[in-house]
Design an enzyme around this catalytic site. Structure first.
Site, PDB file in Angstrom:
ATOM      1  N   ARG A 166      -2.790  -0.469  -9.464  1.00  0.00           N
ATOM      2  CA  ARG A 166      -1.608   0.200  -8.923  1.00  0.00           C
ATOM      3  C   ARG A 166      -1.228  -0.326  -7.536  1.00  0.00           C
ATOM      4  NH1 ARG A 166      -2.131   0.506 -13.177  1.00  0.00           N
ATOM      5  NH2 ARG A 166      -2.437   2.250 -14.588  1.00  0.00           N
ATOM      6  N   SER A 250       2.143  10.951 -11.565  1.00  0.00           N
ATOM      7  CA  SER A 250       0.840  11.217 -10.933  1.00  0.00           C
ATOM      8  C   SER A 250       0.995  11.095  -9.422  1.00  0.00           C
ATOM      9  CB  SER A 250      -0.212  10.235 -11.444  1.00  0.00           C
ATOM     10  OG  SER A 250      -0.427  10.409 -12.827  1.00  0.00           O
ATOM     11  N   GLU A 370       0.231   8.402  -4.496  1.00  0.00           N
ATOM     12  CA  GLU A 370       0.696   7.228  -5.226  1.00  0.00           C
ATOM     13  C   GLU A 370       2.157   6.908  -4.937  1.00  0.00           C
ATOM     14  OE1 GLU A 370       0.899   6.106  -9.893  1.00  0.00           O
ATOM     15  OE2 GLU A 370      -1.065   6.549  -9.061  1.00  0.00           O
TER      16      GLU A 370
END
Length: 378
Positions: A166, A250, A370
């Site tokens: 990520r 998320s 995130e």
């Protein structure tokens, strides 16, 4: 380049927060996007680009700068140097899930497990998006981008993007600046031509998500349908009728920790080994080579730990809200912070800080956000 009346960012982001910025530009072609960026950089404005707004958490105060909306679309089919494969060059503003639908309809495999992920194609390499065992780095060939430091358009191979879990060199991590400030203009993927017939699924994680056994044959269309249904059940498929989807997906990343740290967590905490690079090369300058090659270093792999499990086992359940707050945890997924209707960025940030504090107090680990945060502090 079209300068428009600035719209509220709450109307353009999936978390539904943010006032109208000082200035807003729409770019519907690559030339307009390049012109908009060069103009903004020459003015010395603070700036950011806005695609689908699904990975963005914007503060309550107006952004004092320029927001450039990336509205470019289009898919170009190209030959691949590899037999049985096809390359697609896709414009940065193209909807990601529309691209996945295109590949499935044309029998092209490689991104079908990422069905239903919101956002635009240009944002996908920045985040190195992935789901159910697939990541974009597995099919990404190169990107065309424009670099802020030079204003020049370049074609950059995937190997130079620093793609990891990520992350990439282009990502703005919380508390820091990206290694390279640049904007993606287009993305080129290399995909396998498999047609409409069913085929065995190689990845165990994807097989578990689909509920199939090794060797069972599944078509790309079936994979897409089942993945979208799974995401919908978790509130991770955008739906205006489902308040659990008013989120940035998320909100916290799964943690990557040393094996020694993971060993101190309760054994029931889900974890997955992050394999080290087995092909890492040892480079010895020729002028200093004396015939001795040092033995390869053996390292214990890091471990990915479930952030959702940490949250729920710190005492925070799905559907949790702080008193009198309009922000809450999704009723379907512990990782999603949702705007239950009119929540401010301050309310969402307060909930995020509370979750971080509970997890840190219980397990000694600090969850990291995130989404990209603009005008928000945690």
């Amino acid at each position: 380049m079209a300068e428009i009346a600035p719209a509220r960012l709450a109307d353009l982001t999936t978390l539904r927060t943010g006032a109208a910025p000082e200035r807003m530009l729409d770019a519907t072609t690559t030339d307009e996007l390049v012109e908009s960026l060069r103009d903004t950089w020459s003015r010395g404005d603070e700036w950011f680009v806005l695609g689908g707004g699904s990975n963005l958490f914007v503060g309550d105060e107006p952004f004092e700068g320029t927001v450039i909306r990336v509205l470019t679309t289009g898919i170009e089919r190209l030959p691949s140097p590899h037999p049985g494969r096809v390359r697609l060059r896709v414009q940065a503003g193209h909807n990601w899930d529309d691209l996945v639908a295109y590949t499935v309809a044309h029998g092209l495999a490689g991104i079908e497990a990422m069905s239903g992920i919101p956002g635009t194609v240009g944002a996908a390499p920045v985040q190195n998006v992935g789901a159910y065992g697939q990541e974009i780095q597995e099919t990404l060939v190169e990107v065309d981008l424009i670099d802020e430091s030079t204003g020049e358009v370049q074609t950059v191979p995937a190997s130079e993007l620093g793609l990891g879990f990520r992350t990439s060199v282009l990502k703005h991590h919380y508390g820091g600046a990206p290694i390279r400030r640049a904007v993606i203009l287009s993305v080129t993927l290399d995909l396998a031509e498999v047609g409409e017939a069913g085929r065995p699924i190689g990845g165990e994680q994807l097989r578990r998500a689909l509920g199939i056994s090794a060797g069972e044959r599944v078509s790309l269309a079936d994979v897409r349908e089942r993945i979208r249904a799974t995401r919908a059940a978790k509130g991770m498929l955008l739906n205006p009728d489902d308040p659990d989807t008013t989120s940035a997906g998320s909100f916290f990343q799964n943690l990557i920790v040393p094996e020694t740290v993971a060993a101190q967590l309760p054994p029931e905490c889900p974890r997955w080994p992050v394999e080290p690079d087995q092909d890492a090369a040892t480079v010895i300058p020729l002028e200093s080579f004396d015939g001795y090659v040092p033995p390869a270093r053996t390292t214990r792999p890091d471990v990915k730990v479930s952030a959702a499990w940490l949250i729920e086992n710190s005492g925070i359940r799905k559907g949790f809200r702080l008193p009198r707050s309009r922000a809450g945890i999704s009723t379907k997924h512990a990782l999603a912070l949702t705007n239950r209707g009119g929540a401010t960025a301050g309310e969402l940030a307060e909930l995020a800080r509370y979750i971080q504090a509970r997890v840190h107090s219980e397990f000694g680990l600090l969850l990291q956000p995130e989404p990209v945060l603009v005008g928000v502090e945690l």
